[in-house]
Design a protein around this motif. Structure first.
Motif, PDB file in Angstrom:
ATOM      1  N   TYR A 224       0.157 -37.406  11.609  1.00  0.00           N
ATOM      2  CA  TYR A 224       0.285 -37.149  13.041  1.00  0.00           C
ATOM      3  C   TYR A 224      -0.943 -37.684  13.781  1.00  0.00           C
ATOM      4  CZ  TYR A 224       3.984 -33.993  11.539  1.00  0.00           C
ATOM      5  OH  TYR A 224       5.118 -33.477  10.982  1.00  0.00           O
ATOM      6  N   TYR A 225      -0.683 -38.165  14.994  1.00  0.00           N
ATOM      7  CA  TYR A 225      -1.757 -38.711  15.827  1.00  0.00           C
ATOM      8  C   TYR A 225      -1.407 -38.479  17.292  1.00  0.00           C
ATOM      9  CZ  TYR A 225      -4.767 -42.184  18.087  1.00  0.00           C
ATOM     10  OH  TYR A 225      -5.682 -42.809  18.901  1.00  0.00           O
ATOM     11  N   THR A 226      -2.409 -38.128  18.094  1.00  0.00           N
ATOM     12  CA  THR A 226      -2.202 -37.949  19.528  1.00  0.00           C
ATOM     13  C   THR A 226      -2.461 -39.267  20.234  1.00  0.00           C
ATOM     14  OG1 THR A 226      -2.875 -35.620  19.421  1.00  0.00           O
ATOM     15  CG2 THR A 226      -2.905 -36.683  21.583  1.00  0.00           C
ATOM     16  N   LEU A 227      -1.462 -39.793  20.884  1.00  0.00           N
ATOM     17  CA  LEU A 227      -1.574 -41.079  21.565  1.00  0.00           C
ATOM     18  C   LEU A 227      -2.579 -40.997  22.711  1.00  0.00           C
ATOM     19  CD1 LEU A 227       2.230 -41.956  21.614  1.00  0.00           C
ATOM     20  CD2 LEU A 227       0.486 -42.816  20.044  1.00  0.00           C
ATOM     21  N   GLN A 228      -3.180 -42.131  23.048  1.00  0.00           N
ATOM     22  CA  GLN A 228      -4.302 -42.154  23.990  1.00  0.00           C
ATOM     23  C   GLN A 228      -4.063 -43.132  25.140  1.00  0.00           C
ATOM     24  OE1 GLN A 228      -6.989 -40.070  23.692  1.00  0.00           O
ATOM     25  NE2 GLN A 228      -5.860 -39.163  21.974  1.00  0.00           N
ATOM     26  N   ALA A 229      -2.870 -43.126  25.695  1.00  0.00           N
ATOM     27  CA  ALA A 229      -2.581 -44.001  26.827  1.00  0.00           C
ATOM     28  C   ALA A 229      -3.168 -43.425  28.113  1.00  0.00           C
ATOM     29  CB  ALA A 229      -1.080 -44.200  26.976  1.00  0.00           C
TER      30      ALA A 229
END
Length: 481
Positions: A224-229
């Motif tokens: 899992y990874y939190t997107l950074q847009a």
């Protein structure tokens, strides 16, 4: 009139005269107004203070009055502890007057309130909205009952959403100059601050590539990874998965959505933003570390997998940097006065990446990428021993093997090969053999140890050879990061 009557008359007169005077003196002394302490530089809700005058004596009346200062008011002018309301930035002189009959006395205190100080917190480098036509306008929030509002002073086609909020969204037209103003007001007091900037064209930002996301040690589970847009002010955004299997975006419209994927799989995602009729998109690459990490060579942005073995990080891909092409490094099949004995020349970019370049000793030893180096023969031998020794390690070392080193058979380049009557260079061993350079080579003579793996024999090991006559594969190592 006898003397006794005269004396009584004089005594009565004196009593009347002096008795009255003493009574007035006593009454004046008893009027002792005490307005209490002053209140200086006050910040309070509604710009209010509770006064602290001493209560008056029986038969007396106390009254608050504004002596100096505009727009001040009392909740109850006769209450010694009345609430007093003023305005920011004003200094008041207040009188507490105590009366009894036709006599009165006063006491004076000072009440002052701090000024309104608008503060725009938005910082725009060099006054330009790089890659954007909108911005979040942020100011210090109003306090103590003050109100705030945003206004566009200069510039065409711009708008502000939530103009009365300290955090508002400004939307403009590309390549235009604007001046906005943040205004604080309370009562009759109005103060403001201004901000100048120039808009740019809208350009989406999906975040930086993350090709070696480390989450946990279990490489078999989902990652899992939190997107950074970035979502520009006033914009809507949406994610799309372009490449990679089993990837899942949990909230397509959130710039910081959670993303789930498999280890050792490279994903590419697109982030699209829209403001009115203006649209822009950007992509980001993601990869979770499972068996392999990924290192990116900043010189040419090529990606290399690496695997951790015996406390070192080993490249799991053949090195492919174009170090002095044609003189110090070669693609298989491409060399001056060279023949091809086995296989075919590498024309396809995918094949070039899979096989890498063949390097001359000097380039491989003296020009590695920062932080990397050639492995020693002992370090390679320790890997062989870890996976069963020379007779059994081959299965673990080859592509798809347990070690993760993914050693393939790119072949090698033999310089001035004696098997050719003209002593030309010959490309040999494609899909048959690999020669991997070690650091245990004498740079003066070229003699040293080379790791050898061949499809025709089961064992792996080392050969002592003169590397000055061969272009070979390079696999760099580095200390664990």
């Amino acid at each position: 009139m006898n003397n006794r009557l005269i004396q009584k008359s004089i005594s009565l007169l004196l009593l009347l005269v002096f008795g009255f005077s003493c009574k007035n003196d006593t009454d004046i002394v008893k009027i002792t107004p005490d307005a209490g302490p002053s209140f200086l530089d006050i910040e309070s809700e509604g710009y209010m203070v509770e006064l602290s005058a001493r209560p008056v004596d029986k038969g007396q009346t106390g009254t608050w009055k504004v002596y100096i200062g505009d727009n001040g008011s009392f909740e109850d002018i006769h209450n010694p502890t009345s609430k007093f309301y003023g305005e920011p930035g004003v200094t008041y002189q207040l009188i507490w007057e105590v009366t009894e009959g036709d006599q009165y006395k006063t006491d004076l205190i000072t009440v002052s309130y701090k000024e309104l100080k608008p503060s725009i917190l938005t910082e725009i480098p060099q006054d330009t909205l790089f890659h954007n036509i909108s911005t979040y306008l942020t100011a210090a929030a109003p306090k103590y009952g003050a109100a705030g509002s945003w206004t566009i002073l200069e510039g065409e086609g711009g708008s502000i959403e939530m103009v009365n909020d300290s955090t508002a969204a400004f939307i403009g037209v590309k390549n235009s100059a604007y001046k906005v103003q943040w205004t604080l007001s309370f009562g009759n007091k109005i103060v403001s601050e201004e901000l100048d900037f120039v808009t740019d064209e809208l350009k989406a930002f999906a975040g930086d590539d993350q090709l070696d996301i480390i989450t946990d040690l279990n490489s078999d589970e989902k990652k899992y990874y939190t997107l950074q847009a970035f979502l520009p002010a006033g914009a809507t955004g949406s994610w799309t998965l372009l490449n990679g299997t089993n990837g899942e975006i949990y909230h397509n419209n959130l710039p910081h959505s959670l993303f789930k994927g498999d280890p050792d799989t490279e994903y590419e995602l697109a982030w699209k933003v829209e403001i009115g009729n203006t649209v822009s998109a950007d992509t980001v690459k993601l990869r979770f570390r499972g068996k392999w990490g990924v290192w990116v060579d900043e010189r040419d942005n090529q990606e290399y997998r690496f695997v951790e073995i015996n406390g070192l990080e080993w490249m799991a891909d053949n090195y492919n940097y174009a170090e002095d092409p044609g003189n110090m490094s070669w693609y298989y099949g491409y060399g001056y006065r060279a023949l091809i004995q086995d296989g075919h020349p590498l024309d396809d970019e995918e094949e070039r990446k899979r096989y890498g370049r063949l390097y001359y000793l000097g380039a491989a030893m003296s020009r590695p990428p920062e932080g990397w180096r050639l492995p020693t023969a002992i370090e390679l031998d320790d890997v062989i021993r870890l996976y069963g020794g020379e007779l059994y390690a081959k299965e673990a070392l080859k592509v798809g093997g347990e070690s993760g080193l993914e050693i393939n058979y790119p072949g090698y380049l033999s310089f001035s090969d004696p098997s050719d009557p003209a002593f030309r260079h010959i490309f040999k061993g494609q899909e048959k053999e690999t020669l991997i350079m070690t650091s245990d080579i004498n740079p003066n003579t070229g003699m040293g140890y080379v790791f050898v793996m061949n499809t025709s024999i089961p064992n792996v090991g080392f050969a002592v050879m003169n590397t000055n006559f061969n272009g070979m594969t390079v696999r760099y190592v580095r200390e664990k990061q």
